[in-house]
Design an enzyme around this catalytic site. Structure first.
Site, PDB file in Angstrom:
ATOM      1  N   HIS A 152       0.867  -1.184   0.000  1.00  0.00           N
ATOM      2  CA  HIS A 152       0.000   0.000   0.000  1.00  0.00           C
ATOM      3  C   HIS A 152       0.899   1.227   0.000  1.00  0.00           C
ATOM      4  O   HIS A 152       2.144   1.104  -0.041  1.00  0.00           O
ATOM      5  CB  HIS A 152      -0.950  -0.035   1.200  1.00  0.00           C
ATOM      6  CG  HIS A 152      -0.278  -0.257   2.517  1.00  0.00           C
ATOM      7  ND1 HIS A 152       0.635   0.621   3.040  1.00  0.00           N
ATOM      8  CD2 HIS A 152      -0.354  -1.280   3.407  1.00  0.00           C
ATOM      9  CE1 HIS A 152       1.064   0.177   4.210  1.00  0.00           C
ATOM     10  NE2 HIS A 152       0.489  -0.984   4.449  1.00  0.00           N
ATOM     11  N   HIS A 177       4.119   1.317   2.166  1.00  0.00           N
ATOM     12  CA  HIS A 177       5.286   0.616   1.616  1.00  0.00           C
ATOM     13  C   HIS A 177       5.911   1.422   0.473  1.00  0.00           C
ATOM     14  O   HIS A 177       7.126   1.521   0.361  1.00  0.00           O
ATOM     15  CB  HIS A 177       4.880  -0.755   1.057  1.00  0.00           C
ATOM     16  CG  HIS A 177       4.267  -1.684   2.053  1.00  0.00           C
ATOM     17  ND1 HIS A 177       2.948  -2.077   1.989  1.00  0.00           N
ATOM     18  CD2 HIS A 177       4.783  -2.320   3.141  1.00  0.00           C
ATOM     19  CE1 HIS A 177       2.683  -2.911   2.979  1.00  0.00           C
ATOM     20  NE2 HIS A 177       3.773  -3.067   3.701  1.00  0.00           N
ATOM     21  N   GLN A 193       7.765   4.047  10.707  1.00  0.00           N
ATOM     22  CA  GLN A 193       7.489   4.429  12.109  1.00  0.00           C
ATOM     23  C   GLN A 193       6.224   3.742  12.612  1.00  0.00           C
ATOM     24  O   GLN A 193       6.010   3.582  13.807  1.00  0.00           O
ATOM     25  CB  GLN A 193       7.324   5.954  12.179  1.00  0.00           C
ATOM     26  CG  GLN A 193       7.006   6.478  13.560  1.00  0.00           C
ATOM     27  CD  GLN A 193       6.429   7.870  13.516  1.00  0.00           C
ATOM     28  OE1 GLN A 193       6.879   8.697  12.722  1.00  0.00           O
ATOM     29  NE2 GLN A 193       5.436   8.135  14.347  1.00  0.00           N
ATOM     30  N   GLN A 229       9.214  -2.178  16.615  1.00  0.00           N
ATOM     31  CA  GLN A 229      10.031  -2.967  15.682  1.00  0.00           C
ATOM     32  C   GLN A 229      11.230  -2.139  15.181  1.00  0.00           C
ATOM     33  O   GLN A 229      12.351  -2.648  15.104  1.00  0.00           O
ATOM     34  CB  GLN A 229       9.170  -3.404  14.497  1.00  0.00           C
ATOM     35  CG  GLN A 229       9.959  -3.922  13.310  1.00  0.00           C
ATOM     36  CD  GLN A 229       9.053  -4.408  12.195  1.00  0.00           C
ATOM     37  OE1 GLN A 229       8.466  -5.473  12.314  1.00  0.00           O
ATOM     38  NE2 GLN A 229       8.940  -3.653  11.117  1.00  0.00           N
TER      39      GLN A 229
END
Ligand code: AMP
Length: 285
Positions: A33, A36, A151, A156
């Protein structure tokens, strides 16, 4: 220009043929989407060649999570990537099966302590080990110079930065802002599990984070608001105001940057979101 590679041997041969160029890496699980694509575009601006990986990593899913249901949409993903206007080469590496990355006898896993122990790590005990292990391997196999993460998955991103620093991996990590839809919901591959009604309910997450930001910036009682929000709605997994560097609880006066970190359940779907607050702007140190 987009080149699609599905086997490890082809990927290794291709990588071997690249000389001197700066290589950017965008690791994803596909079902691409605009979030990315924003990472991909930044990587294209800053590198000679970009490797986009699409790999639904079994090791980062818990036993009862959605690994088998996770949307696999390679054809659509290729179409979306092909629409990007660039003179540079994009290598889309989508390993055909897990063994291309984790051979059958693979038995190593990477643990980043501390930062993984709360929030997502507490709720999904094997998740960050799976993430760190696959990301380490992708860094090693692609020999990328710079890697791009969102972000959106804030914890992660910190885990990966810590791993890179502890293991002295020669790669630059760049964290890109969250891309949202017009109503403010952070884009996520899991949003497609939501019905129209769910999508309205899901707005509680970004709206609550935004309200807390507003209260902090206006020096209003944000903690009471956050506590009440948590108590009144059982769908919160967590809602915390933290030091953005350490993920420890913090007050606006004590740190330069806060993160309001939230995880919210809508039906069976868990949604993650966060807002970074630069406290220097408001609170003179
Ligand atoms: P995923 O495919 O969900 O594993 O995500 C791959 C990368 O895209 C991760 O670094 C995510 O943090 C990032 N990402 C996912 N959603 C967004 C978004 N809405 N905005 C920016 N980056 C995102």
């Amino acid at each position: 220009m987009i080149k699609i590679i599905t086997t490890r041997i082809d990927f290794d041969n291709y990588r071997h043929s690249l000389t001197q160029e700066s290589v950017g890496l965008v690791p994803t699980m596909g079902n691409l989407h605009a979030g990315h694509i924003s990472l991909l575009k930044e990587s294209l601006l800053e590198n000679d060649v970009v490797i986009l990986t699409i790999f639904v990593n079994p090791k980062q899913f818990g036993e009862h999570e959605d690994f088998h249901l996770y949307p696999r949409t390679l054809k659509k993903d290729c179409e979306l990537v092909s629409q990007i206007e660039t003179s540079k080469q994009i290598i889309l590496w989508a390993p055909e099966n897990s063994e291309e990355i984790f051979p059958a006898n693979f038995s190593t896993s990477l643990t980043v302590k501390g930062i993984t122990e709360k929030f997502e790590g507490a709720l999904r005990p094997t998740h960050f080990e799976g993430v760190a292990t696959v990301v380490y391997l992708l860094f090693k196999i692609t020999k990328a110079h710079k890697a791009y993460f969102g972000q959106k998955d804030f914890q992660q991103a910190l885990v990966i930065k810590k791993m890179v620093s502890d293991l002295e991996i020669p790669i630059v990590i760049k964290i890109m802002p969250i891309i949202r839809n017009s109503s403010g919901l952070a884009l996520s591959s899991r949003n497609q599990y939501l019905t129209d009604e769910d999508k309205i309910k899901a707005l509680t997450l970004p709206q609550t984070l935004k309200k807390i930001e507003e209260l902090i910036l206006n020096k209003k009682p944000y903690l009471t608001f956050a506590q009440t929000a948590l108590q009144e709605d059982k769908n919160w997994d967590y809602l915390e105001i933290l030091n953005a560097k350490t993920l420890l609880p913090a007050l606006p006066l004590d740190v330069e940057e806060l993160v309001v970190l939230g995880a919210y359940r809508v039906g069976k779907t868990r949604l993650l979101d966060n807002i970074l607050i630069n406290t220097k702007k408001v609170f003179k140190k």
